[in-house]
Design a protein around this motif. Structure first.
Motif, short mmCIF file in Angstrom:
data_model
loop_
_atom_site.label_atom_id
_atom_site.label_comp_id
_atom_site.label_asym_id
_atom_site.label_seq_id
_atom_site.Cartn_x
_atom_site.Cartn_y
_atom_site.Cartn_z
N LEU A 158 0.74 -1.23 0.05
CA LEU A 158 -0.20 -0.14 -0.02
C LEU A 158 0.73 1.28 0.06
N ALA A 159 2.16 1.29 0.36
CA ALA A 159 3.03 2.17 0.47
C ALA A 159 3.12 2.95 -0.84
N PHE A 160 3.01 2.05 -1.84
CA PHE A 160 3.29 2.44 -3.32
C PHE A 160 1.98 2.69 -3.99
N GLN A 161 0.95 2.80 -3.27
CA GLN A 161 -0.41 3.11 -3.68
C GLN A 161 -1.10 4.41 -3.35
N LYS A 162 -1.95 4.64 -4.10
CA LYS A 162 -2.77 5.83 -3.71
C LYS A 162 -4.29 5.33 -3.24
N TRP A 163 -4.72 5.36 -2.05
CA TRP A 163 -5.96 4.61 -1.98
C TRP A 163 -6.61 5.35 -0.60
N ASN A 164 -7.80 5.76 -0.75
CA ASN A 164 -8.58 6.22 0.15
C ASN A 164 -9.28 5.20 1.33
N GLY A 165 -9.18 4.06 0.94
CA GLY A 165 -9.82 3.13 1.70
C GLY A 165 -10.98 2.44 1.13
N LEU A 166 -11.66 3.09 0.21
CA LEU A 166 -12.63 2.79 -0.63
C LEU A 166 -12.73 2.27 -2.01
N GLY A 167 -12.06 3.21 -2.48
CA GLY A 167 -11.88 3.01 -4.15
C GLY A 167 -10.99 2.13 -4.65
N GLU A 168 -10.56 2.25 -6.02
CA GLU A 168 -9.64 1.26 -6.39
C GLU A 168 -8.23 2.01 -6.04
N MET A 169 -7.41 1.00 -6.06
CA MET A 169 -5.88 1.52 -5.62
C MET A 169 -5.31 1.95 -7.04
N GLU A 170 -4.45 3.07 -7.13
CA GLU A 170 -3.55 3.64 -8.10
C GLU A 170 -2.31 3.41 -7.70
N PHE A 171 -1.42 3.02 -8.44
CA PHE A 171 0.00 2.74 -8.30
C PHE A 171 0.78 4.17 -8.51
N VAL A 172 1.56 4.58 -7.48
CA VAL A 172 2.19 5.94 -7.65
C VAL A 172 3.76 5.67 -7.50
N GLY A 173 4.23 4.66 -7.41
CA GLY A 173 5.55 4.30 -6.99
C GLY A 173 6.15 5.08 -5.86
N MET A 174 7.41 5.81 -5.70
CA MET A 174 7.79 6.23 -4.62
C MET A 174 7.07 7.62 -4.14
N ASN A 175 6.02 8.15 -5.13
CA ASN A 175 5.53 9.31 -4.58
C ASN A 175 5.09 9.64 -3.04
N ASN A 176 4.54 8.47 -2.57
CA ASN A 176 4.10 8.53 -1.15
C ASN A 176 5.38 8.71 -0.30
N PHE A 177 6.24 8.24 -0.59
CA PHE A 177 7.55 8.47 0.28
C PHE A 177 8.05 10.06 0.11
N VAL A 178 8.15 10.43 -1.02
CA VAL A 178 8.30 11.81 -1.44
C VAL A 178 7.45 13.02 -0.49
N ILE A 179 6.27 12.71 -0.67
CA ILE A 179 5.24 13.42 -0.09
C ILE A 179 5.59 13.37 1.58
N VAL A 180 5.71 12.42 1.98
CA VAL A 180 5.98 12.17 3.44
C VAL A 180 7.36 12.96 3.79
N LEU A 181 8.49 12.77 3.15
CA LEU A 181 9.60 13.15 3.37
C LEU A 181 9.81 14.69 3.14
N GLN A 182 8.72 15.34 2.31
CA GLN A 182 8.85 16.73 2.20
C GLN A 182 7.88 17.51 2.94
N ASP A 183 7.22 16.68 3.77
CA ASP A 183 6.19 17.30 4.73
C ASP A 183 6.81 17.62 6.07
N PRO A 184 7.12 19.01 6.40
CA PRO A 184 7.57 19.37 7.82
C PRO A 184 6.99 18.83 8.90
N LEU A 185 5.78 18.58 9.16
CA LEU A 185 5.06 17.69 9.85
C LEU A 185 5.62 16.50 10.49
N PHE A 186 5.74 15.81 9.35
CA PHE A 186 6.50 14.71 9.63
C PHE A 186 7.85 14.73 10.38
N TRP A 187 8.60 15.64 9.93
CA TRP A 187 10.03 15.71 10.57
C TRP A 187 9.78 16.37 11.95
#
Length: 317
Positions: A53-82
């Motif tokens: 799931l870490a490599f997918q875009k999913w809201n818990g209800l619809g279909e999954m969409e493969f996004v590669g490393m995009n989720n990791f990029v979003i998290v690592l660029q989020d100041p709130l994560f750090w």
């Protein structure tokens, strides 16, 4: 003919032995199968699904969409994560490091024969660990209330400090939660150290006393070295627990726990992404990053506390 009958009997006996071994083997697998089935359902499958799931875009209800490393990029660029990682590490150090030191000292005194009512003190020290988190939250919520008449503000007023808004200030929330973690887990570590102390032969202390070693020398040259396996265990468990901090800040801050960043931890961050924002992909990416951090931190702490560095230096010299 007799040889033929003998060979037939021998083969029959051998076949029976093989069948009995197979039955024993099958019965053994059946005995352990429930554990592996339950572990696979509630442990292994969610872990594998989270990594996928870490490599997918999913809201818990619809279909999954493969996004590669995009989720990791979003998290690592989020100041709130750090910010949440900073809070987690800081509160982990403030809450766990003192409890390990105090735990060893308390266990040492509880192991002394001159202390009376040791069983009562052992039970009393262990009680916070088995106390309900709801009760803990109520007690600390009253103790660290933002009112000027709260017990914590009353105590710090003796030293000339102004009242603190414990649930909204940056350091106030961290200190209160760290004290909650310390209070809840110091007894658990004390009991582990006490078990380790009771496994040390008394003859060593008697021999050290005869040789002229005082209590402090015995503590640092006998107790601590022989207690090292238990120290490694508690450091490992405390590191993992500190990086997974969730219950204490959540129950202490209540409904505002996920709306402010003063005491938000990494687990709270991924929980907010998944169940408040419906972004299960970034939440799973955060979980994978947290797993990597936990493995690295636990390995480093275990290596440091086990004295691997000193062994290498001794080998080189």
């Amino acid at each position: 003919m007799e040889n033929v009958h003998k060979q037939a009997r021998a083969s029959t006996v051998k076949a029976k032995k093989l069948s009995e071994k197979k039955k024993d083997m099958i019965s053994g697998y059946l005995y352990v199968a429930p554990f592996f089935i339950v572990f696979g359902i509630i442990g292994l499958y969610p872990a594998i699904f989270s990594i996928v799931l870490a490599f997918q875009k999913w809201n818990g209800l619809g279909e999954m969409e493969f996004v590669g490393m995009n989720n990791f990029v979003i998290v690592l660029q989020d100041p709130l994560f750090w910010k949440s990682l900073y809070n987690t590490v800081l509160m982990g150090l403030m809450g766990t490091a003192p409890q390990l030191i105090v735990g060893i000292i308390l266990a040492y005194f509880l192991n002394m024969a001159v202390i009376r009512f040791t069983n009562f003190f052992r039970v009393t020290i262990f009680m916070p660990y088995i106390t309900s988190m709801v009760a803990v939250a109520l007690v600390f919520g009253v103790f660290f209330s933002s009112n000027e008449s709260a017990l914590a503000n009353y105590v710090i007023g003796w030293f000339g400090f102004d009242p603190v808004s414990w649930k909204t200030s940056e350091w106030g929330a961290k200190i209160a939660i760290s004290l909650m973690v310390f209070w809840r887990w110091v007894g658990y570590n004390t009991i582990i150290y006490l078990a380790g102390l009771q496994s040390i032969p008394k003859d060593l202390y008697e021999a050290a006393t005869i040789d002229g070693a005082n209590k402090v020398q015995q503590f640092f040259h006998i107790t601590i070295p022989l207690l090292k396996p238990f120290i490694v265990l508690t450091v490992f468990m405390s590191t993992v627990g500190a990086l997974q901090l969730f219950a204490e800040p959540t129950v202490f801050l209540g409904s505002s726990a996920f709306s402010r960043d003063e005491a938000m931890t990494v687990v709270m961050y991924l929980y907010r992404d998944a169940f408040n924002l419906g972004s299960f992909g970034t939440a799973s990416a955060t979980a994978v990053l947290l797993l990597i951090i936990i493995v690295g931190a636990a390995a480093l702490n275990t290596w440091l506390t086990s004295g691997a560095g000193s062994k290498k230096r001794g080998a080189k010299s």
